[in-house]
Scaffold this motif. Structure first.
Motif, PDB file in Angstrom:
ATOM      1  N   PRO A  56      14.978  11.389  11.549  1.00  0.00           N
ATOM      2  CA  PRO A  56      14.175  11.009  12.865  1.00  0.00           C
ATOM      3  C   PRO A  56      13.524  12.120  13.350  1.00  0.00           C
ATOM      4  O   PRO A  56      14.164  12.926  13.834  1.00  0.00           O
ATOM      5  N   ARG A  57      12.152  12.344  13.086  1.00  0.00           N
ATOM      6  CA  ARG A  57      11.424  12.930  13.664  1.00  0.00           C
ATOM      7  C   ARG A  57      10.171  12.405  14.542  1.00  0.00           C
ATOM      8  O   ARG A  57      10.026  11.215  14.506  1.00  0.00           O
ATOM      9  N   ARG A  58       9.374  13.127  15.467  1.00  0.00           N
ATOM     10  CA  ARG A  58       8.636  12.798  16.345  1.00  0.00           C
ATOM     11  C   ARG A  58       7.603  12.013  15.466  1.00  0.00           C
ATOM     12  O   ARG A  58       7.026  10.761  16.085  1.00  0.00           O
ATOM     13  N   SER A  59       7.098  12.584  14.485  1.00  0.00           N
ATOM     14  CA  SER A  59       5.997  11.622  13.861  1.00  0.00           C
ATOM     15  C   SER A  59       6.398  10.482  13.039  1.00  0.00           C
ATOM     16  O   SER A  59       5.496   9.626  13.464  1.00  0.00           O
ATOM     17  N   MET A  60       7.464  10.223  12.661  1.00  0.00           N
ATOM     18  CA  MET A  60       8.161   9.251  11.969  1.00  0.00           C
ATOM     19  C   MET A  60       8.264   8.244  13.036  1.00  0.00           C
ATOM     20  O   MET A  60       8.144   6.742  13.114  1.00  0.00           O
ATOM     21  N   ILE A  61       8.864   8.404  14.361  1.00  0.00           N
ATOM     22  CA  ILE A  61       9.091   7.650  15.488  1.00  0.00           C
ATOM     23  C   ILE A  61       7.758   7.265  15.784  1.00  0.00           C
ATOM     24  O   ILE A  61       7.416   5.852  16.343  1.00  0.00           O
ATOM     25  N   ASP A  62       6.636   8.028  15.852  1.00  0.00           N
ATOM     26  CA  ASP A  62       5.254   7.544  16.175  1.00  0.00           C
ATOM     27  C   ASP A  62       4.705   6.363  15.166  1.00  0.00           C
ATOM     28  O   ASP A  62       4.180   5.666  15.399  1.00  0.00           O
ATOM     29  N   VAL A  63       5.060   6.642  13.876  1.00  0.00           N
ATOM     30  CA  VAL A  63       4.653   5.566  12.948  1.00  0.00           C
ATOM     31  C   VAL A  63       5.328   4.195  13.457  1.00  0.00           C
ATOM     32  O   VAL A  63       4.800   3.244  13.182  1.00  0.00           O
ATOM     33  N   ALA A  64       6.712   4.295  13.661  1.00  0.00           N
ATOM     34  CA  ALA A  64       7.301   3.088  14.214  1.00  0.00           C
ATOM     35  C   ALA A  64       6.620   2.582  15.384  1.00  0.00           C
ATOM     36  O   ALA A  64       6.534   1.325  15.564  1.00  0.00           O
ATOM     37  N   SER A  65       6.292   3.441  16.410  1.00  0.00           N
ATOM     38  CA  SER A  65       5.668   2.796  17.457  1.00  0.00           C
ATOM     39  C   SER A  65       4.495   2.212  17.558  1.00  0.00           C
ATOM     40  O   SER A  65       4.175   0.960  17.904  1.00  0.00           O
ATOM     41  N   PHE A  66       3.569   2.666  16.680  1.00  0.00           N
ATOM     42  CA  PHE A  66       2.312   2.088  16.278  1.00  0.00           C
ATOM     43  C   PHE A  66       2.378   0.706  15.581  1.00  0.00           C
ATOM     44  O   PHE A  66       1.866  -0.019  15.908  1.00  0.00           O
ATOM     45  N   ALA A  67       3.531   0.714  14.726  1.00  0.00           N
ATOM     46  CA  ALA A  67       3.685  -0.370  13.945  1.00  0.00           C
ATOM     47  C   ALA A  67       4.340  -1.778  14.765  1.00  0.00           C
ATOM     48  O   ALA A  67       3.783  -2.662  14.726  1.00  0.00           O
ATOM     49  N   VAL A  68       5.056  -1.129  15.841  1.00  0.00           N
ATOM     50  CA  VAL A  68       5.553  -2.187  16.658  1.00  0.00           C
ATOM     51  C   VAL A  68       4.531  -2.436  17.766  1.00  0.00           C
ATOM     52  O   VAL A  68       4.264  -3.813  18.070  1.00  0.00           O
ATOM     53  N   GLY A  69       3.567  -1.633  18.215  1.00  0.00           N
ATOM     54  CA  GLY A  69       2.642  -1.833  19.128  1.00  0.00           C
ATOM     55  C   GLY A  69       1.324  -2.605  18.672  1.00  0.00           C
ATOM     56  O   GLY A  69       0.923  -3.569  19.122  1.00  0.00           O
ATOM     57  N   LEU A  70       0.858  -2.211  17.627  1.00  0.00           N
ATOM     58  CA  LEU A  70      -0.443  -2.515  16.891  1.00  0.00           C
ATOM     59  C   LEU A  70      -0.151  -3.443  15.626  1.00  0.00           C
ATOM     60  O   LEU A  70      -0.981  -4.162  15.067  1.00  0.00           O
ATOM     61  N   GLY A  71       0.860  -3.558  15.267  1.00  0.00           N
ATOM     62  CA  GLY A  71       1.246  -4.386  14.010  1.00  0.00           C
ATOM     63  C   GLY A  71       0.808  -3.755  12.669  1.00  0.00           C
ATOM     64  O   GLY A  71       0.627  -2.720  12.518  1.00  0.00           O
ATOM     65  N   ARG A  72       0.459  -4.587  11.761  1.00  0.00           N
ATOM     66  CA  ARG A  72       0.416  -4.018  10.348  1.00  0.00           C
ATOM     67  C   ARG A  72      -1.098  -3.338  10.405  1.00  0.00           C
ATOM     68  O   ARG A  72      -1.349  -2.457   9.331  1.00  0.00           O
ATOM     69  N   ARG A  73      -2.005  -3.630  10.996  1.00  0.00           N
ATOM     70  CA  ARG A  73      -3.315  -2.936  11.183  1.00  0.00           C
ATOM     71  C   ARG A  73      -3.222  -1.460  11.357  1.00  0.00           C
ATOM     72  O   ARG A  73      -4.021  -0.506  11.151  1.00  0.00           O
ATOM     73  N   SER A  74      -2.027  -0.964  11.817  1.00  0.00           N
ATOM     74  CA  SER A  74      -1.872   0.503  12.344  1.00  0.00           C
ATOM     75  C   SER A  74      -1.359   1.334  10.835  1.00  0.00           C
ATOM     76  O   SER A  74      -1.225   2.497  10.686  1.00  0.00           O
ATOM     77  N   ALA A  75      -0.663   0.490   9.859  1.00  0.00           N
ATOM     78  CA  ALA A  75      -0.171   1.013   8.838  1.00  0.00           C
ATOM     79  C   ALA A  75      -1.158   1.955   7.913  1.00  0.00           C
ATOM     80  O   ALA A  75      -0.740   3.240   7.850  1.00  0.00           O
ATOM     81  N   PHE A  76      -2.170   1.567   7.735  1.00  0.00           N
ATOM     82  CA  PHE A  76      -3.132   2.488   6.855  1.00  0.00           C
ATOM     83  C   PHE A  76      -3.491   3.859   7.788  1.00  0.00           C
ATOM     84  O   PHE A  76      -3.314   4.923   7.151  1.00  0.00           O
ATOM     85  N   ALA A  77      -3.616   3.616   8.710  1.00  0.00           N
ATOM     86  CA  ALA A  77      -3.977   4.799   9.671  1.00  0.00           C
ATOM     87  C   ALA A  77      -2.834   5.911   9.906  1.00  0.00           C
ATOM     88  O   ALA A  77      -3.021   6.956   9.873  1.00  0.00           O
ATOM     89  N   THR A  78      -1.461   5.260  10.236  1.00  0.00           N
ATOM     90  CA  THR A  78      -0.599   6.215  10.462  1.00  0.00           C
ATOM     91  C   THR A  78       0.032   6.871   9.165  1.00  0.00           C
ATOM     92  O   THR A  78       0.090   7.972   9.092  1.00  0.00           O
ATOM     93  N   VAL A  79      -0.100   6.172   7.703  1.00  0.00           N
ATOM     94  CA  VAL A  79       0.308   6.645   6.654  1.00  0.00           C
ATOM     95  C   VAL A  79      -0.517   7.762   6.326  1.00  0.00           C
ATOM     96  O   VAL A  79      -0.420   8.789   5.700  1.00  0.00           O
ATOM     97  N   THR A  80      -2.009   7.451   6.312  1.00  0.00           N
ATOM     98  CA  THR A  80      -2.841   8.520   6.258  1.00  0.00           C
ATOM     99  C   THR A  80      -2.807   9.736   6.965  1.00  0.00           C
ATOM    100  O   THR A  80      -3.118  10.818   6.497  1.00  0.00           O
TER     101      THR A  80
END
Length: 211
Positions: A20-44
């Motif tokens: 658990p690092r800040r970058s991966m917690i951010d990935v989870a945060s965007f997924a919870v807040g924005l839904g699936r549309r955030s996945a491509f941007a966060t992974v990229t």
């Protein structure tokens, strides 16, 4: 490099990147807040950020190894010590130090902004940089024998980071669905209770008028 070394590299990379690092917690945060549309941007953003960080660390480590092999060996020893400390701290305190943000606390929402945010988190955030700087130099002597191996290691490390980010996003999606389902169910239970109370009130009033 042999397939055994590649297996060790990929396995260790996956374990370390999954911490658990800040970058991966951010990935989870965007997924919870924005839904699936955030996945491509966060992974990229995670992949680009790890590519930049790994390339920088490898370039510095190779340059240092060519100039002073003894100094490189000291850095490798310090890196192993840092990884050991990280493992001990995680064992003693396995929970993340920062909470997952909701959609009201997200720093950005547009896709390009999300990508830039994750790139910044990965390349500047100390916990990510320390992880990359402690781990990758352990494989520098092997990559120095064949420059193409260095590019392969950097690409594999960034790709593994992307897979870990996907796992974090999928887990957050599942948690988000559970929370939404729980909220809908709670709202439904409340509405049913309200209707039942109203129905009882109307019935009681009717009986009082009839009496």
């Amino acid at each position: 490099m042999t397939w055994q070394i590649w297996l060790v590299f990929l396995t260790t990379s996956a374990i370390l990147l999954a911490l658990p690092r800040r970058s991966m917690i951010d990935v989870a945060s965007f997924a919870v807040g924005l839904g699936r549309r955030s996945a491509f941007a966060t992974v990229t953003g995670v992949i680009i950020g790890h590519l930049c960080a790994a390339a920088l660390v490898f370039a510095l480590a190779v340059t240092l190894g060519l100039a002073s092999p003894f100094t490189l060996s000291l850095i490798q020893g310090a890196g192993l010590g840092l990884l050991a400390i990280k493992a001990i701290n995680l064992w003693r305190n396995p929970t993340a130090t920062e909470p997952v943000a909701d959609n009201d606390n997200l720093p950005v929402e547009k896709p390009l902004g999300v990508v830039a945010h994750l790139v910044k988190r990965t390349t500047i955030q100390p916990d990510s940089l320390i992880l990359v700087a402690a781990f990758l130099p352990q494989f520098v002597p092997l990559a120095m024998a064949n420059p193409s191996d260095a590019f392969a290691l950097i690409g594999a490390f960034a790709g593994m980071a992307g897979l870990v980010a996907v796992a974090y996003a999928l887990a957050a999606f599942k948690i988000r669905k559970i929370l939404q389902k729980h909220r809908r169910r709670r709202a439904s239970d409340r509405s049913r209770g309200t209707v039942l109370i109203a129905a009882r009130s109307v019935t009681a009033g009717y009986r009082k008028i009839a009496a």
